[in-house]
Design a protein around this motif. Structure first.
Motif, PDB file in Angstrom:
ATOM      1  N   ALA A  91       0.838  -1.208   0.000  1.00  0.00           N
ATOM      2  CA  ALA A  91       0.000   0.000   0.000  1.00  0.00           C
ATOM      3  C   ALA A  91       0.872   1.257   0.000  1.00  0.00           C
ATOM      4  O   ALA A  91       0.574   2.228  -0.711  1.00  0.00           O
ATOM      5  N   ALA A  92       1.940   1.243   0.776  1.00  0.00           N
ATOM      6  CA  ALA A  92       2.828   2.409   0.843  1.00  0.00           C
ATOM      7  C   ALA A  92       3.558   2.616  -0.486  1.00  0.00           C
ATOM      8  O   ALA A  92       3.686   3.749  -0.963  1.00  0.00           O
ATOM      9  N   ILE A  93       4.015   1.536  -1.096  1.00  0.00           N
ATOM     10  CA  ILE A  93       4.679   1.662  -2.396  1.00  0.00           C
ATOM     11  C   ILE A  93       3.681   2.134  -3.447  1.00  0.00           C
ATOM     12  O   ILE A  93       4.008   2.981  -4.292  1.00  0.00           O
ATOM     13  N   SER A  94       2.465   1.628  -3.393  1.00  0.00           N
ATOM     14  CA  SER A  94       1.429   2.081  -4.331  1.00  0.00           C
ATOM     15  C   SER A  94       1.166   3.575  -4.184  1.00  0.00           C
ATOM     16  O   SER A  94       0.966   4.282  -5.173  1.00  0.00           O
ATOM     17  N   LYS A  95       1.169   4.058  -2.949  1.00  0.00           N
ATOM     18  CA  LYS A  95       0.971   5.486  -2.714  1.00  0.00           C
ATOM     19  C   LYS A  95       2.108   6.293  -3.321  1.00  0.00           C
ATOM     20  O   LYS A  95       1.877   7.313  -3.982  1.00  0.00           O
ATOM     21  N   ALA A  96       3.351   5.838  -3.127  1.00  0.00           N
ATOM     22  CA  ALA A  96       4.503   6.531  -3.705  1.00  0.00           C
ATOM     23  C   ALA A  96       4.415   6.529  -5.233  1.00  0.00           C
ATOM     24  O   ALA A  96       4.669   7.551  -5.879  1.00  0.00           O
ATOM     25  N   LEU A  97       4.041   5.389  -5.806  1.00  0.00           N
ATOM     26  CA  LEU A  97       3.893   5.297  -7.262  1.00  0.00           C
ATOM     27  C   LEU A  97       2.833   6.265  -7.770  1.00  0.00           C
ATOM     28  O   LEU A  97       3.020   6.939  -8.796  1.00  0.00           O
ATOM     29  N   ASP A  98       1.722   6.342  -7.056  1.00  0.00           N
ATOM     30  CA  ASP A  98       0.640   7.240  -7.452  1.00  0.00           C
ATOM     31  C   ASP A  98       1.097   8.690  -7.421  1.00  0.00           C
ATOM     32  O   ASP A  98       0.809   9.466  -8.336  1.00  0.00           O
ATOM     33  N   ILE A  99       1.819   9.069  -6.389  1.00  0.00           N
ATOM     34  CA  ILE A  99       2.307  10.451  -6.274  1.00  0.00           C
ATOM     35  C   ILE A  99       3.287  10.758  -7.399  1.00  0.00           C
ATOM     36  O   ILE A  99       3.227  11.831  -8.021  1.00  0.00           O
ATOM     37  N   SER A 131      11.734  16.618 -20.034  1.00  0.00           N
ATOM     38  CA  SER A 131      11.888  15.297 -20.641  1.00  0.00           C
ATOM     39  C   SER A 131      12.784  14.406 -19.783  1.00  0.00           C
ATOM     40  O   SER A 131      12.488  13.221 -19.572  1.00  0.00           O
ATOM     41  N   ASN A 132      13.873  14.970 -19.277  1.00  0.00           N
ATOM     42  CA  ASN A 132      14.775  14.207 -18.409  1.00  0.00           C
ATOM     43  C   ASN A 132      14.097  13.831 -17.096  1.00  0.00           C
ATOM     44  O   ASN A 132      14.282  12.721 -16.593  1.00  0.00           O
ATOM     45  N   LEU A 133      13.325  14.752 -16.529  1.00  0.00           N
ATOM     46  CA  LEU A 133      12.595  14.446 -15.300  1.00  0.00           C
ATOM     47  C   LEU A 133      11.580  13.335 -15.543  1.00  0.00           C
ATOM     48  O   LEU A 133      11.424  12.442 -14.713  1.00  0.00           O
ATOM     49  N   ASP A 134      10.904  13.378 -16.698  1.00  0.00           N
ATOM     50  CA  ASP A 134       9.939  12.349 -17.038  1.00  0.00           C
ATOM     51  C   ASP A 134      10.627  10.979 -17.063  1.00  0.00           C
ATOM     52  O   ASP A 134      10.125  10.017 -16.485  1.00  0.00           O
ATOM     53  N   SER A 135      11.780  10.918 -17.702  1.00  0.00           N
ATOM     54  CA  SER A 135      12.534   9.656 -17.764  1.00  0.00           C
ATOM     55  C   SER A 135      12.964   9.203 -16.377  1.00  0.00           C
ATOM     56  O   SER A 135      12.922   8.008 -16.065  1.00  0.00           O
ATOM     57  N   LEU A 136      13.357  10.137 -15.539  1.00  0.00           N
ATOM     58  CA  LEU A 136      13.774   9.801 -14.176  1.00  0.00           C
ATOM     59  C   LEU A 136      12.589   9.288 -13.362  1.00  0.00           C
ATOM     60  O   LEU A 136      12.720   8.313 -12.612  1.00  0.00           O
ATOM     61  N   TYR A 137      11.420   9.901 -13.529  1.00  0.00           N
ATOM     62  CA  TYR A 137      10.230   9.423 -12.826  1.00  0.00           C
ATOM     63  C   TYR A 137       9.841   8.017 -13.285  1.00  0.00           C
ATOM     64  O   TYR A 137       9.434   7.185 -12.471  1.00  0.00           O
ATOM     65  N   VAL A 138       9.977   7.739 -14.581  1.00  0.00           N
ATOM     66  CA  VAL A 138       9.701   6.392 -15.092  1.00  0.00           C
ATOM     67  C   VAL A 138      10.670   5.401 -14.458  1.00  0.00           C
ATOM     68  O   VAL A 138      10.274   4.312 -14.017  1.00  0.00           O
ATOM     69  N   TYR A 139      11.941   5.772 -14.385  1.00  0.00           N
ATOM     70  CA  TYR A 139      12.944   4.919 -13.757  1.00  0.00           C
ATOM     71  C   TYR A 139      12.589   4.635 -12.299  1.00  0.00           C
ATOM     72  O   TYR A 139      12.666   3.501 -11.829  1.00  0.00           O
ATOM     73  N   MET A 140      12.168   5.679 -11.588  1.00  0.00           N
ATOM     74  CA  MET A 140      11.811   5.520 -10.175  1.00  0.00           C
ATOM     75  C   MET A 140      10.641   4.555 -10.012  1.00  0.00           C
ATOM     76  O   MET A 140      10.653   3.727  -9.094  1.00  0.00           O
ATOM     77  N   THR A 141       9.636   4.674 -10.869  1.00  0.00           N
ATOM     78  CA  THR A 141       8.494   3.775 -10.749  1.00  0.00           C
ATOM     79  C   THR A 141       8.905   2.332 -11.013  1.00  0.00           C
ATOM     80  O   THR A 141       8.449   1.415 -10.322  1.00  0.00           O
ATOM     81  N   GLU A 142       9.797   2.138 -11.972  1.00  0.00           N
ATOM     82  CA  GLU A 142      10.292   0.782 -12.238  1.00  0.00           C
ATOM     83  C   GLU A 142      11.050   0.227 -11.039  1.00  0.00           C
ATOM     84  O   GLU A 142      10.896  -0.945 -10.675  1.00  0.00           O
ATOM     85  N   ARG A 143      11.857   1.054 -10.418  1.00  0.00           N
ATOM     86  CA  ARG A 143      12.636   0.619  -9.253  1.00  0.00           C
ATOM     87  C   ARG A 143      11.708   0.308  -8.073  1.00  0.00           C
ATOM     88  O   ARG A 143      11.944  -0.651  -7.333  1.00  0.00           O
TER      89      ARG A 143
END
Length: 146
Positions: free
Chosen positions: A58-66, A85-97
Motif C-alpha cells: 500500500a505504501a509503495i502504491s501510494k509513492a507510485l501514485d504520487i 523530458s529528463n525528469l519524465d525519464s527519471l520518474y519512469v525509472y523511479m516507478t520501475e525501481r
C-alpha cells in the motif's frame, strides 16, 4: 478510547493537509508531492523490514501514485523542454525501481528512489519562489516629524 482519539488526530491531520494544499502555490504543491512520496517510501521501508506485506504494498502504491499522477503529470514538456523530458525519464525509472523493490522485497531499491527524490526536492527548494520585487523607498511618502 484510544481508537476514537486516533481518529480525531487523523481527521485533524487531514484537515491540516487539505488546508496546506488549498493555500499552496504551484511551487509549494510540488514540494508537498515530494514530501508525500518520501513519506510513503519511508513507510514502505518500515513495513518491508517488519514483514508487513500488505502495508508495504500500500505504501509503495501510494509513492507510485504520487510520482506518476502528481509529479510526472505536472510536467509541461513543451515549456520545460529537455529538463522536463529528463525528469519524465527519471520518474519512469523511479516507478520501475519501486515496482521491483515491491516484487523482490529489496530495501536498497527503496533507498535509491528515496535518495533521488530527496535530491530533486532539495533542488526544487533551492530554485525557490521568486519574492515580489521590493518597492523602492522613493515610492513611499515622507512623513513629517512631529
Amino acid at each position: 478510547m484510544f481508537g476514537s482519539m486516533q481518529r480525531g488526530v487523523n481527521a485533524y491531520a487531514k484537515v491540516g493537509m487539505e488546508t496546506s494544499v488549498i493555500s499552496a502555490s504551484p511551487h509549494k504543491l510540488i514540494v508537498l508531492l515530494y514530501d508525500g512520496a518520501l513519506a510513503a517510501i519511508r513507510n514502505a521501508a518500515k513495513h518491508m523490514a517488519a514483514g508487513n506485506i500488505v502495508e508495504k504494498g500500500a505504501a509503495i502504491s501510494k509513492a507510485l501514485d504520487i510520482i506518476d499522477n502528481g509529479l510526472r503529470a505536472s510536467l509541461d514538456k513543451k515549456a520545460g523542454g529537455e529538463i522536463a523530458s529528463n525528469l519524465d525519464s527519471l520518474y519512469v525509472y523511479m516507478t520501475e525501481r519501486l515496482l521491483t523493490a515491491n516484487l523482490q522485497n529489496k530495501s536498497a531499491l527503496l533507498d535509491e528512489v528515496q535518495t533521488l527524490l530527496a535530491d530533486l526536492r532539495d533542488a526544487w527548494l533551492q530554485i525557490g519562489e521568486k519574492p515580489a520585487e521590493p518597492t523602492s523607498v522613493a515610492h513611499y511618502p515622507v512623513l513629517a516629524s512631529a
